[in-house]
Design a protein around this motif. Structure first.
Motif, mmCIF file in Angstrom:
data_model
loop_
_atom_site.group_PDB
_atom_site.id
_atom_site.type_symbol
_atom_site.label_atom_id
_atom_site.label_comp_id
_atom_site.label_asym_id
_atom_site.label_seq_id
_atom_site.Cartn_x
_atom_site.Cartn_y
_atom_site.Cartn_z
ATOM 1 N N GLN A 79 0.825 -1.206 0.000
ATOM 2 C CA GLN A 79 0.000 0.000 0.000
ATOM 3 C C GLN A 79 0.858 1.254 0.000
ATOM 4 O O GLN A 79 0.539 2.230 -0.688
ATOM 5 N N ALA A 80 1.944 1.258 0.750
ATOM 6 C CA ALA A 80 2.830 2.414 0.806
ATOM 7 C C ALA A 80 3.488 2.667 -0.541
ATOM 8 O O ALA A 80 3.650 3.818 -0.958
ATOM 9 N N ILE A 81 3.856 1.616 -1.245
ATOM 10 C CA ILE A 81 4.461 1.771 -2.570
ATOM 11 C C ILE A 81 3.445 2.328 -3.563
ATOM 12 O O ILE A 81 3.767 3.210 -4.365
ATOM 13 N N ILE A 82 2.224 1.839 -3.513
ATOM 14 C CA ILE A 82 1.176 2.358 -4.402
ATOM 15 C C ILE A 82 0.904 3.828 -4.093
ATOM 16 O O ILE A 82 0.755 4.650 -5.009
ATOM 17 N N ALA A 83 0.834 4.181 -2.810
ATOM 18 C CA ALA A 83 0.606 5.580 -2.429
ATOM 19 C C ALA A 83 1.768 6.459 -2.878
ATOM 20 O O ALA A 83 1.552 7.601 -3.304
ATOM 21 N N TYR A 84 2.986 5.951 -2.826
ATOM 22 C CA TYR A 84 4.145 6.722 -3.266
ATOM 23 C C TYR A 84 4.106 6.967 -4.776
ATOM 24 O O TYR A 84 4.428 8.059 -5.241
ATOM 25 N N VAL A 85 3.710 5.967 -5.528
ATOM 26 C CA VAL A 85 3.583 6.141 -6.978
ATOM 27 C C VAL A 85 2.523 7.183 -7.296
ATOM 28 O O VAL A 85 2.720 8.057 -8.149
ATOM 29 N N LEU A 86 1.386 7.118 -6.603
ATOM 30 C CA LEU A 86 0.344 8.132 -6.789
ATOM 31 C C LEU A 86 0.848 9.522 -6.409
ATOM 32 O O LEU A 86 0.556 10.510 -7.083
ATOM 33 N N LEU A 112 3.943 15.854 3.234
ATOM 34 C CA LEU A 112 3.814 14.745 4.177
ATOM 35 C C LEU A 112 2.346 14.406 4.418
ATOM 36 O O LEU A 112 1.946 13.240 4.364
ATOM 37 N N CYS A 113 1.543 15.426 4.663
ATOM 38 C CA CYS A 113 0.120 15.199 4.908
ATOM 39 C C CYS A 113 -0.585 14.656 3.663
ATOM 40 O O CYS A 113 -1.462 13.790 3.760
ATOM 41 N N PHE A 114 -0.189 15.145 2.499
ATOM 42 C CA PHE A 114 -0.777 14.673 1.244
ATOM 43 C C PHE A 114 -0.454 13.193 1.029
ATOM 44 O O PHE A 114 -1.316 12.405 0.629
ATOM 45 N N TYR A 115 0.788 12.792 1.322
ATOM 46 C CA TYR A 115 1.150 11.379 1.210
ATOM 47 C C TYR A 115 0.357 10.530 2.200
ATOM 48 O O TYR A 115 -0.092 9.436 1.856
ATOM 49 N N MET A 116 0.187 11.019 3.413
ATOM 50 C CA MET A 116 -0.570 10.255 4.409
ATOM 51 C C MET A 116 -2.033 10.092 3.992
ATOM 52 O O MET A 116 -2.635 9.038 4.208
ATOM 53 N N VAL A 117 -2.600 11.127 3.390
ATOM 54 C CA VAL A 117 -3.982 11.031 2.891
ATOM 55 C C VAL A 117 -4.057 10.014 1.756
ATOM 56 O O VAL A 117 -5.000 9.213 1.681
ATOM 57 N N LEU A 118 -3.079 10.017 0.857
ATOM 58 C CA LEU A 118 -3.056 9.025 -0.216
ATOM 59 C C LEU A 118 -2.902 7.614 0.342
ATOM 60 O O LEU A 118 -3.551 6.676 -0.143
ATOM 61 N N LEU A 119 -2.064 7.453 1.366
ATOM 62 C CA LEU A 119 -1.903 6.144 1.998
ATOM 63 C C LEU A 119 -3.203 5.696 2.653
ATOM 64 O O LEU A 119 -3.594 4.527 2.537
ATOM 65 N N LEU A 120 -3.907 6.611 3.287
ATOM 66 C CA LEU A 120 -5.203 6.281 3.884
ATOM 67 C C LEU A 120 -6.204 5.882 2.814
ATOM 68 O O LEU A 120 -6.965 4.922 2.976
ATOM 69 N N PHE A 121 -6.200 6.581 1.682
ATOM 70 C CA PHE A 121 -7.112 6.270 0.585
ATOM 71 C C PHE A 121 -6.811 4.889 0.005
ATOM 72 O O PHE A 121 -7.730 4.094 -0.239
#
Length: 66
Positions: A17-24, A49-58
């Protein structure tokens, strides 16, 4: 959460999930950079940082519901 067994190596689902969020994040970062250059975002590092955390949550939410 769980893990995926790939040829005897256990890979945590959160890592996937973290890798997918990083690609996004990398795909959407040019749009965010435009907002930073216009001055709409005051603290870009904290916003990123907050934007990445929101993407990881999504992405995590998608893994749970789909």
């Amino acid at each position: 959460m769980g893990e995926i067994n790939v040829y005897g190596i256990y890979i945590p689902i959160l890592l996937v999930q973290a890798i997918i969020a990083y690609v996004l994040f990398k795909l959407l970062s040019p749009l965010i950079d435009r907002l930073v250059m216009k001055g709409w975002i005051a603290l870009p590092s904290i916003f990123n940082l907050c934007f990445y955390m929101v993407l990881l949550l999504f992405v995590h939410w998608l893994f749970i519901w789909l």
